[in-house]
Design a protein around this motif. Structure first.
Motif, short mmCIF file in Angstrom:
data_model
loop_
_atom_site.label_atom_id
_atom_site.label_comp_id
_atom_site.label_asym_id
_atom_site.label_seq_id
_atom_site.Cartn_x
_atom_site.Cartn_y
_atom_site.Cartn_z
N PRO A 103 48.61 38.96 57.14
CA PRO A 103 48.51 40.36 56.73
C PRO A 103 47.30 40.59 55.82
O PRO A 103 46.98 39.76 54.98
CB PRO A 103 49.83 40.61 55.98
N VAL A 104 46.65 41.72 56.02
CA VAL A 104 45.53 42.07 55.14
C VAL A 104 45.99 42.11 53.69
O VAL A 104 45.26 41.70 52.79
CB VAL A 104 44.94 43.43 55.57
N ALA A 105 47.21 42.61 53.46
CA ALA A 105 47.73 42.68 52.09
C ALA A 105 47.73 41.31 51.44
O ALA A 105 47.37 41.16 50.26
CB ALA A 105 49.14 43.27 52.09
N ARG A 106 48.13 40.28 52.19
CA ARG A 106 48.18 38.93 51.63
C ARG A 106 46.76 38.43 51.32
O ARG A 106 46.53 37.78 50.30
CB ARG A 106 48.86 37.98 52.61
N ARG A 107 45.80 38.75 52.19
CA ARG A 107 44.43 38.32 51.95
C ARG A 107 43.89 38.96 50.67
O ARG A 107 43.26 38.31 49.84
CB ARG A 107 43.56 38.71 53.15
N VAL A 108 44.14 40.27 50.50
CA VAL A 108 43.64 40.97 49.32
C VAL A 108 44.31 40.43 48.06
O VAL A 108 43.65 40.19 47.04
CB VAL A 108 43.87 42.48 49.45
N GLU A 109 45.62 40.21 48.12
CA GLU A 109 46.33 39.68 46.95
C GLU A 109 45.80 38.30 46.59
O GLU A 109 45.61 37.99 45.40
CB GLU A 109 47.83 39.61 47.23
N ALA A 110 45.55 37.45 47.60
CA ALA A 110 45.03 36.11 47.32
C ALA A 110 43.65 36.20 46.68
O ALA A 110 43.34 35.46 45.73
CB ALA A 110 44.98 35.30 48.61
N GLU A 111 42.80 37.12 47.17
CA GLU A 111 41.47 37.28 46.58
C GLU A 111 41.58 37.76 45.14
O GLU A 111 40.84 37.30 44.26
CB GLU A 111 40.66 38.28 47.41
#
Length: 752
Positions: free
Chosen positions: A299-307
Motif C-alpha cells: 500500500p502507498v500508505a505503508r510506503r509513506v509511513e515507512a519513509e
C-alpha cells in the motif's frame, strides 16, 4: 461626561460595524470562491476512481499478476455506535433540569449501563426477530420525567436520540429503549457476520473505540501525522473523529456475495454507518517458481509511513533523510502534505498524472517495482451529489475516467520455470538459483530462486519465512546474491591471460598437487584424478579445473592489479544493466591473486554477471545486456575484446570438461549433449557454517549456441559438477523434449 460616554459608544459601534463590513467585504469579494468550493465539496464531493495496474504476463501470455475488482465494507465509528452520544445527551438533559442529579446520572455510568443491555440482546440483534422495548431507568420523579419527555419532543430532526422514549404516569416515569433502533449499528454488522459466516462480534468488536485514544490502524495513521505542523495535527484529530476502517480486510475477492452487496446498497437504513466500496485487488498466479522475479506490491500508505518513520529516526540522530518522493491525492484527507486541498476537478486534472491515491498500491519488489511507472495507471475522479446516507444520486456531474496501466510481458517461459523449480526440489536444494537465456539477445526465459515465495500467499507465509530466514527467501538471488564464483571464473582469467599474451595456448605447466612445496598443506589441487605430476596446457587445465595451474597464473603471471583489470573489462564489479531494481555489483578482489584466480577469497560475483560473460563467450565476443522482457528493442551488445584463438582455446577446455573432465561423470548427464560447460566449487561460510557452493555455467550447442545456462547450489557437501550439473542436464533434456531444441546433432570434436 455623559456626552463623552455617548461619543465613545457611538465610536465603538461605528468601529464594530466597520469591522463587520470589512470582514463581509473580504469574505464576499475575495474569499467567496473558497467557501463556494467548500460548500460544493460537501454537497457534491470529489470521489476518486483508482486505475487498474497493468498485467504482468509470461512469454506465452499466462497472467502472472492482474488487478481484479472487489467489494468491501467500510463503516464509520459514529455511525455504528450511538451509545456514547445517547448517554451524553441524556446526561446533559438531566443536568439542565437539575445540576445536582448529574452526580447520580453521569454520562459514563449511563453509557456503561447501555453497553450492558447491548450484551443482553447481542445474539438477537440483526437476526430478523423483533426485540420489544426494554425499561432502562425506572422510578423517575414526575417532574424530571415530564421534563425529559418535553425535551425529546423539542429535539430537531438532526439531533434526535434514537431508540429512546419516556413513559410518564402519576407515580413517575420510565425511560425505555428500543434495542433494534438504539443498537442498529451493531445489528447491521451482525447481519453481515451471519451472511459471511464470521464469528459473532468479529466486525463490531474489531473497531477501535469511537472515543479516547485511537488503537490499531487509527493509532498508526494519527501517529504518522501528529507531530508535523498545525494543519497535520488537525487532520489527525479529524481522522480520529471520522476514521473509516476497511473491513473485513482478510476476505478473498468474491467472498462478499453480490446479493449482500446489493442489500447494503439498496437498504442503507438497515446498515447504519456501513457502506459498500469498490476497490482493486492485486492477484498473483499461484506459483513459487518465479515469485522473486515478479515481486509484489505494498500500500502507498505503508510506503509513506515507512519513509516518515525513517525521516523521524534520522532527525533524532541529527542526520538528514530524503522525504518520500510521492504525491498523495486523497479526497478525504485533502492531498499530500505539500499540496492544497483538492476540491475541484481542475486541480485534480493538473496533478493526477503525478500522484497516487491514498488507497493505491505501489511496486515493492521484483518486476512490480522495476516497472512501476509502466504498470501504475492514472487515477480518475467524479463529482457526484450524495444523499444523507452518502449514496450517489443521479449521474455524475463531471469527471475523468481512470487510465489503466500498461501490461508488461516477460520473456519467462512459465512451464519451463515451474519444471526447473521442481527439479531443484527433487535434488534437495535448500538455496540456489538458475538462469537460462538466449546468448544473442541476453533474453532470459528461466529465472529460478530457491527458496522463494508465492506472491499470492505471501501475506500468510510469515511463519514459514521465520523458519528459513537464514536462507534469505526474499533475496532475488540471480541479481542480488554476491557469491564467490569458484572455478567458473577460471574461464575469465584463462581468456584474459591468453588475450594479454601472458600465456599461449600450448604453454605447459606441471601440477604436483600443491602450489608451493614449502607449504604442502596449503593451496592444494585435488580436482583431477590423474597420476601426479601432470603437465597441462590451458585447455586441459580448464577441463580438469587444475587449481595449481591457476594459482600459478594468478600469483606469478597476472597479479592483483591485472586480475582486477581483466574482471572489470569483462563486466564484473558493476551491474549488468538488467531492467530490475536492486541489482548488486559484486566485489572485485584486492589481494591474494592466487585465491582470486580460482574464485575464492574476498571476491564475489552475481549469477547474472556470469550469465552475461558466458553469453559473450557463446557469441565469440558480443556481450548483450541481460533482459527479462520479450519483444523489446535491445540495445546493441557491447563487444568484448576477445581474441579468436583465445576464445577457441577456452571453449575447447569447456568441451573437454564435458568429455572427460569435471562435468563428464555419467551421473551428471551432460555427456549426451553437445554443450560446453565449466564447473566450480567454492568453500563458503554462511551464518557461521562452512559448506560448498556449487556452480556450473555453459552453453549449448557448441556451434551457433542457442542457450546459455548458469546454476548455483548453496549449502551443499557436493562439488559443482555433482550438485549443479544434473540440474543443467535436466534443463537441456526438457528443452529438447518440449521446445524442439537439438543439442546432440553435432560432435564436440568438430567445435574445437
Amino acid at each position: 461626561m455623559a456626552r463623552s460616554r455617548i461619543v465613545w459608544l457611538i465610536a465603538g459601534l461605528l468601529f464594530g460595524f466597520s469591522a463587520i463590513a470589512l470582514r463581509l467585504t473580504w469574505l464576499q469579494g475575495f474569499q467567496w470562491h473558497e467557501y463556494a468550493a467548500r460548500e460544493e465539496t460537501h454537497r457534491c464531493p470529489l470521489r476518486y476512481l483508482p486505475a487498474p495496474r497493468g498485467h504482468i504476463l509470461a512469454r506465452a501470455g499466462e497472467v502472472l499478476a492482474q488487478d481484479l475488482p472487489q467489494h468491501f465494507f467500510v463503516y464509520t465509528l459514529g455511525g455504528i455506535d450511538d451509545v456514547g452520544r445517547v448517554a451524553a445527551q441524556i446526561a446533559r438533559a438531566i443536568r439542565a433540569w437539575d445540576g445536582g442529579l448529574a452526580r447520580d446520572f453521569p454520562a459514563a455510568l449511563l453509557e456503561e449501563s447501555l453497553d450492558r443491555l447491548r450484551g443482553l440482546y447481542r445474539e438477537r440483534l440483526g437476526s430478523g426477530v423483533s426485540i420489544p422495548p426494554h425499561p432502562w431507568i425506572s422510578e423517575l420523579e414526575p417532574p424530571l420525567a415530564h421534563h425529559l419527555a418535553r425535551w425529546l419532543k423539542k429535539l430537531p430532526s438532526y439531533g434526535r436520540v434514537p431508540g429512546i422514549s419516556v413513559a410518564v404516569d402519576q407515580e413517575g416515569g420510565t425511560i425505555w429503549i428500543e434495542p433494534d433502533v438504539l443498537y442498529a449499528g451493531e445489528a447491521g454488522t451482525r447481519r453481515i457476520e451471519r451472511r459471511l459466516a464470521l464469528p459473532a462480534g468479529s466486525l463490531f468488536g474489531g473497531a477501535p473505540p469511537a472515543r479516547g485514544a485511537p488503537t490499531g490502524i487509527a493509532a498508526r495513521l494519527s501517529r504518522a501525522r501528529a507531530l508535523t505542523d498545525r494543519d497535520a495535527r488537525q487532520r489527525a484529530l479529524d481522522m480520529k473523529r471520522d476514521l473509516l476502517l476497511e473491513l473485513p480486510a482478510a476476505l478473498r475477492p468474491g467472498a462478499i456475495p453480490f446479493d449482500l452487496v446489493a442489500d447494503v446498497v439498496s437498504h442503507p437504513e438497515r446498515y447504519p454507518g456501513i457502506r459498500v466500496r469498490e476497490s482493486l485487488r492485486r492477484e498473483y498466479r499461484r506459483t513459487e517458481a518465479i515469485g522473486n522475479l515478479v515481486g509484489f506490491v505494498e500500500p502507498v500508505a505503508r510506503r509513506v509511513e515507512a519513509e516518515e518513520e525513517r525521516a523521524e529516526a534520522a532527525a533524532a540522530q541529527g542526520a538528514e533523510a530524503a522525504a518520500a518522493a510521492l504525491i498523495i491525492l486523497d479526497e478525504r484527507r485533502g492531498g499530500s502534505r505539500d499540496l492544497p486541498r483538492l476540491r475541484d476537478l481542475y486541480t485534480f486534472r493538473d496533478l493526477r498524472g503525478e500522484g497516487y491515491l491514498w488507497g493505491d498500491y505501489i511496486g515493492a519488489r521484483g518486476v512490480e517495482a522495476a516497472f512501476e511507472a509502466r504498470l501504475h495507471g492514472i487515477a480518475g475522479a467524479v463529482q457526484q451529489e450524495l444523499d444523507a446516507f452518502e449514496v450517489p444520486v443521479g449521474v455524475p456531474r463531471d469527471g475523468e475516467a481512470p487510465i489503466p496501466g500498461q501490461d508488461v510481458t516477460l520473456s519467462i517461459d512459465l512451464a519451463f520455470s515451474e519444471y526447473l523449480h521442481g527439479v531443484f526440489a527433487e535434488q534437495g536444494v535448500v538455496a540456489g538459483s538458475m538462469l537460462v537465456g538466449v546468448p544473442e539477445t541476453g533474453e532470459i526465459f528461466a529465472w529460478i530462486t530457491v527458496p522463494g515465495y508465492d506472491p499470492a500467499t505471501l501475506h500468510r507465509d510469515w511463519e514459514r519465512f521465520e523458519a528459513i530466514r537464514h536462507l534469505s527467501p526474499l533475496l532475488n538471488r540471480p541479481a542480488q546474491a554476491e557469491l564467490p564464483p569458484g572455478s567458473t571464473i577460471k574461464v575469465v582469467f584463462a581468456l584474459g591471460a591468453l588475450d594479454a599474451g601472458v600465456i599461449e595456448r600450448g604453454t605447459p605447466y606441471t601440477c604436483n598437487g600443491v602450489y608451493d612445496p614449502r607449504f604442502p598443506t596449503q593451496l592444494r589441487c585435488n580436482n583431477h584424478n590423474a597420476r601426479l605430476p601432470l603437465t597441462l596446457e590451458v585447455s586441459e587445465a580448464l577441463a580438469r579445473s587444475c587449481n595449481c595451474f591457476f594459482y600459478h597464473l594468478g600469483g606469478k603471471r597476472l597479479g592483483s592489479d591485472r586480475i582486477r583489470g581483466i574482471l572489470a573489462g569483462y563486466g564484473f564489479g558493476a551491474p549488468t544493466g538488467i531492467e530490475l531494481v536492486g541489482e548488486r555489483a559484486g566485489i572485485l578482489p584486492a589481494a591474494w591473486p592466487e585465491l582470486a584466480a580460482i574464485g575464492q577469497g574476498r571476491f564475489a560475483a552475481t549469477p547474472l554477471q556470469l550469465f552475461r560473460f558466458f553469453c559473450a563467450l557463446a557469441n565469440r565476443g558480443a556481450a548483450p545486456v541481460p533482459s527479462i522482457l520479450v519483444a523489446e528493442r535491445r540495445a546493441d551488445a557491447e563487444r568484448l575484446d576477445f581474441g579468436e584463438d583465445s576464445i577457441e582455446a577456452v571453449i575447447a577446455g569447456m568441451v573437454e570438461a564435458v568429455e572427460y573432465g569435471t562435468a563428464s561423470d555419467s551421473a551428471i548427464g551432460l555427456h549426451d549433449f553437445a554443450c560446453a560447460a565449466k564447473t566450480g566449487t567454492a568453500e563458503w561460510t554462511s551464518n557461521g557454517a562452512t559448506s560448498n557452493l556449487a556452480w556450473i555455467a555453459g552453453f549449448a550447442p557448441v556451434k551457433a549456441p542457442e542457450i546459455v545456462f548458469v546454476v548455483e547450489v548453496e549449502h551443499t557437501s557436493l562439488h559443482g559438477g555433482d550438485a549443479a550439473g544434473p540440474i543443467a542436464a535436466r534443463a537441456l533434456e526438457w528443452l529438447e523434449a518440449e521446445r524442439g531444441y537439438r543439442f546432440d546433432s553435432e560432435r564436440r570434436s568438430d567445435a574445437r
